[in-house]
Design a protein around this motif. Sequence first.
Motif, PDB file in Angstrom:
ATOM      1  N   TRP A   1       2.758  22.311  15.657  1.00  0.00           N
ATOM      2  CA  TRP A   1       1.633  21.407  15.415  1.00  0.00           C
ATOM      3  C   TRP A   1       2.128  19.985  15.195  1.00  0.00           C
ATOM      4  CZ3 TRP A   1       1.969  18.837  10.848  1.00  0.00           C
ATOM      5  CH2 TRP A   1       2.658  19.457   9.792  1.00  0.00           C
ATOM      6  N   MET A   2       1.217  19.068  15.466  1.00  0.00           N
ATOM      7  CA  MET A   2       1.483  17.653  15.270  1.00  0.00           C
ATOM      8  C   MET A   2       0.181  16.996  14.819  1.00  0.00           C
ATOM      9  SD  MET A   2       0.941  14.434  16.853  1.00  0.00           S
ATOM     10  CE  MET A   2       0.867  14.611  18.628  1.00  0.00           C
ATOM     11  N   ILE A   3       0.257  16.126  13.824  1.00  0.00           N
ATOM     12  CA  ILE A   3      -0.922  15.406  13.354  1.00  0.00           C
ATOM     13  C   ILE A   3      -0.564  13.936  13.191  1.00  0.00           C
ATOM     14  CG2 ILE A   3      -1.968  17.376  12.168  1.00  0.00           C
ATOM     15  CD1 ILE A   3      -0.907  16.270   9.551  1.00  0.00           C
ATOM     16  N   GLY A   4      -1.566  13.099  13.181  1.00  0.00           N
ATOM     17  CA  GLY A   4      -1.335  11.672  12.994  1.00  0.00           C
ATOM     18  C   GLY A   4      -2.551  11.014  12.385  1.00  0.00           C
ATOM     19  N   GLY A   5      -2.327   9.926  11.679  1.00  0.00           N
ATOM     20  CA  GLY A   5      -3.445   9.189  11.095  1.00  0.00           C
ATOM     21  C   GLY A   5      -3.027   8.415   9.873  1.00  0.00           C
ATOM     22  N   ASP A   6      -4.020   8.042   9.075  1.00  0.00           N
ATOM     23  CA  ASP A   6      -3.810   7.254   7.866  1.00  0.00           C
ATOM     24  C   ASP A   6      -3.551   8.207   6.699  1.00  0.00           C
ATOM     25  OD1 ASP A   6      -3.834   5.548   5.732  1.00  0.00           O
ATOM     26  OD2 ASP A   6      -5.967   5.045   5.872  1.00  0.00           O
ATOM     27  N   PHE A   7      -2.315   8.223   6.171  1.00  0.00           N
ATOM     28  CA  PHE A   7      -1.965   9.084   5.051  1.00  0.00           C
ATOM     29  C   PHE A   7      -2.148   8.367   3.703  1.00  0.00           C
ATOM     30  CE2 PHE A   7      -0.103  11.240   8.551  1.00  0.00           C
ATOM     31  CZ  PHE A   7      -0.043  12.577   8.198  1.00  0.00           C
ATOM     32  N   ASN A   8      -2.465   7.064   3.763  1.00  0.00           N
ATOM     33  CA  ASN A   8      -2.745   6.275   2.561  1.00  0.00           C
ATOM     34  C   ASN A   8      -1.606   6.363   1.542  1.00  0.00           C
ATOM     35  OD1 ASN A   8      -4.463   4.471   1.265  1.00  0.00           O
ATOM     36  ND2 ASN A   8      -5.323   6.068  -0.045  1.00  0.00           N
ATOM     37  N   ALA A   9      -0.385   6.491   2.019  1.00  0.00           N
ATOM     38  CA  ALA A   9       0.786   6.575   1.139  1.00  0.00           C
ATOM     39  C   ALA A   9       2.020   6.220   1.941  1.00  0.00           C
ATOM     40  CB  ALA A   9       0.922   7.978   0.553  1.00  0.00           C
ATOM     41  N   ILE A  10       3.071   5.808   1.220  1.00  0.00           N
ATOM     42  CA  ILE A  10       4.337   5.513   1.878  1.00  0.00           C
ATOM     43  C   ILE A  10       5.397   6.480   1.370  1.00  0.00           C
ATOM     44  CG2 ILE A  10       3.772   3.087   2.193  1.00  0.00           C
ATOM     45  CD1 ILE A  10       5.597   2.434  -0.170  1.00  0.00           C
ATOM     46  N   ARG A  11       6.443   6.670   2.165  1.00  0.00           N
ATOM     47  CA  ARG A  11       7.505   7.607   1.820  1.00  0.00           C
ATOM     48  C   ARG A  11       8.752   6.909   1.295  1.00  0.00           C
ATOM     49  NH1 ARG A  11       9.566  11.017   6.100  1.00  0.00           N
ATOM     50  NH2 ARG A  11      10.480  12.073   4.293  1.00  0.00           N
ATOM     51  N   ARG A  12       8.904   5.633   1.654  1.00  0.00           N
ATOM     52  CA  ARG A  12      10.121   4.908   1.280  1.00  0.00           C
ATOM     53  C   ARG A  12       9.756   3.512   0.773  1.00  0.00           C
ATOM     54  NH1 ARG A  12      10.478   7.062   6.283  1.00  0.00           N
ATOM     55  NH2 ARG A  12      11.918   8.816   6.590  1.00  0.00           N
ATOM     56  N   VAL A  13      10.627   2.945  -0.029  1.00  0.00           N
ATOM     57  CA  VAL A  13      10.407   1.584  -0.537  1.00  0.00           C
ATOM     58  C   VAL A  13      10.360   0.590   0.609  1.00  0.00           C
ATOM     59  CG1 VAL A  13      11.369  -0.237  -2.006  1.00  0.00           C
ATOM     60  CG2 VAL A  13      11.542   2.155  -2.714  1.00  0.00           C
ATOM     61  N   SER A  14      11.138   0.836   1.661  1.00  0.00           N
ATOM     62  CA  SER A  14      11.207  -0.095   2.793  1.00  0.00           C
ATOM     63  C   SER A  14       9.912  -0.126   3.601  1.00  0.00           C
ATOM     64  CB  SER A  14      12.366   0.299   3.719  1.00  0.00           C
ATOM     65  OG  SER A  14      12.184   1.613   4.234  1.00  0.00           O
ATOM     66  N   GLU A  15       8.977   0.790   3.330  1.00  0.00           N
ATOM     67  CA  GLU A  15       7.714   0.828   4.068  1.00  0.00           C
ATOM     68  C   GLU A  15       6.635  -0.028   3.404  1.00  0.00           C
ATOM     69  OE1 GLU A  15       8.200   5.269   6.055  1.00  0.00           O
ATOM     70  OE2 GLU A  15       6.821   4.995   4.366  1.00  0.00           O
ATOM     71  N   LYS A  16       7.051  -0.892   2.493  1.00  0.00           N
ATOM     72  CA  LYS A  16       6.116  -1.790   1.814  1.00  0.00           C
ATOM     73  C   LYS A  16       6.705  -3.189   1.762  1.00  0.00           C
ATOM     74  CE  LYS A  16       4.330  -2.895  -2.776  1.00  0.00           C
ATOM     75  NZ  LYS A  16       4.365  -2.558  -4.207  1.00  0.00           N
ATOM     76  N   LYS A  17       5.840  -4.199   1.919  1.00  0.00           N
ATOM     77  CA  LYS A  17       6.266  -5.594   1.808  1.00  0.00           C
ATOM     78  C   LYS A  17       5.177  -6.391   1.117  1.00  0.00           C
ATOM     79  CE  LYS A  17       5.963  -8.524   5.240  1.00  0.00           C
ATOM     80  NZ  LYS A  17       6.154  -9.271   6.516  1.00  0.00           N
ATOM     81  N   GLY A  18       5.570  -7.207   0.117  1.00  0.00           N
ATOM     82  CA  GLY A  18       4.613  -8.063  -0.567  1.00  0.00           C
ATOM     83  C   GLY A  18       4.186  -7.517  -1.917  1.00  0.00           C
ATOM     84  N   ARG A  19       3.415  -8.329  -2.633  1.00  0.00           N
ATOM     85  CA  ARG A  19       2.953  -8.023  -3.977  1.00  0.00           C
ATOM     86  C   ARG A  19       4.129  -7.764  -4.912  1.00  0.00           C
ATOM     87  NH1 ARG A  19      -2.528  -6.163  -3.791  1.00  0.00           N
ATOM     88  NH2 ARG A  19      -3.591  -7.679  -2.411  1.00  0.00           N
ATOM     89  N   SER A  20       3.923  -6.940  -5.928  1.00  0.00           N
ATOM     90  CA  SER A  20       4.958  -6.701  -6.921  1.00  0.00           C
ATOM     91  C   SER A  20       6.035  -5.769  -6.384  1.00  0.00           C
ATOM     92  CB  SER A  20       4.343  -6.090  -8.186  1.00  0.00           C
ATOM     93  OG  SER A  20       5.351  -5.737  -9.110  1.00  0.00           O
ATOM     94  N   ALA A  21       7.291  -6.195  -6.496  1.00  0.00           N
ATOM     95  CA  ALA A  21       8.407  -5.366  -6.031  1.00  0.00           C
ATOM     96  C   ALA A  21       8.736  -4.262  -7.031  1.00  0.00           C
ATOM     97  CB  ALA A  21       9.644  -6.226  -5.792  1.00  0.00           C
ATOM     98  N   ARG A  22       8.221  -4.385  -8.263  1.00  0.00           N
ATOM     99  CA  ARG A  22       8.527  -3.387  -9.290  1.00  0.00           C
ATOM    100  C   ARG A  22       7.822  -2.057  -9.016  1.00  0.00           C
ATOM    101  NH1 ARG A  22       7.739  -7.175 -14.717  1.00  0.00           N
ATOM    102  NH2 ARG A  22       9.344  -8.733 -14.181  1.00  0.00           N
ATOM    103  N   ILE A  23       6.654  -2.132  -8.396  1.00  0.00           N
ATOM    104  CA  ILE A  23       5.892  -0.919  -8.098  1.00  0.00           C
ATOM    105  C   ILE A  23       6.167  -0.532  -6.659  1.00  0.00           C
ATOM    106  CG2 ILE A  23       3.610   0.130  -8.044  1.00  0.00           C
ATOM    107  CD1 ILE A  23       2.701  -2.005 -10.030  1.00  0.00           C
ATOM    108  N   SER A  24       6.897   0.546  -6.459  1.00  0.00           N
ATOM    109  CA  SER A  24       7.308   0.924  -5.104  1.00  0.00           C
ATOM    110  C   SER A  24       6.149   1.487  -4.292  1.00  0.00           C
ATOM    111  CB  SER A  24       8.442   1.961  -5.166  1.00  0.00           C
ATOM    112  OG  SER A  24       7.965   3.193  -5.693  1.00  0.00           O
ATOM    113  N   GLY A  25       5.265   2.236  -4.935  1.00  0.00           N
ATOM    114  CA  GLY A  25       4.148   2.842  -4.208  1.00  0.00           C
ATOM    115  C   GLY A  25       4.528   4.112  -3.464  1.00  0.00           C
TER     116      GLY A  25
END
Length: 238
Positions: free
Chosen positions: A7-31
């Motif tokens: 199986w394979m799925i795709g779409g908006d997971f509304n989450a990130i897996r790594r710190v490098s997948e975010k840019k901007g805002r507060s760097a203290r909160i990795s998300g």
Amino acid sequence: MKLPSPWMIGGDFNAIRRVSEKKGRSARISGMCDLLNGWFHRNHLMEPVFKGPKYTWSRGNLSKRLDRVICNEEWMMMNDEVEVFHLPKLNSDHRPVMANCRKNNFAPTGVKPFRFLAPWLTDERFQPFVENNWRCSLNYTTAVADFINKLGNWNKEIFGNIFKRKKELLARIGGIQLFLEKRHSRSLSKLESKLKRDLEKVLTQEEVLWFQKSRREWIACGDRNTTFFHQKAIERRR
């Protein structure tokens, strides 16, 4: 023990897996989402390599990679040549994500019969072309043959292939957005806006073309062709 189905799925997971997948805002909160990462590791899930800008969602100065394509090992073993593309953003803060799992080897053969294309009527250059190239001095049959020949050249050299123009505009918009993701440029932002307006015209022409084709198919197939209309509506919404 029976292996799970591929199986394979795709779409908006509304989450990130790594710190490098975010840019901007507060760097203290990795998300980073521990639940998502745990699900990945427990089930040995995989992500095909993507092409295009890294971040698929942005709002203000915050960008994240929220949209992705994932699959299990069985699916990846059966589809080792899959390509994932992060497409240009248009009227949403999310990028569309496309997975290409197969190659289209269809090649049309034979001489295509002449067909009038309704999208020509949306081009401001078409009416002057007709006025300048229809030869009233010839008899009707000869005039039609002469005009069709000139119209074919005009379509190829001036009007162009709608789908090719759409692909080129999306590629240029995507390239600009990839650059703007790293560095601000006022001139490129203006060019992006212009290309988006050009793309809207091409999308309108594409819609007119599909409408013309659907009417032709309906005349030939009647209500049996309902699936065709539905599929084209889905493609347009995408």
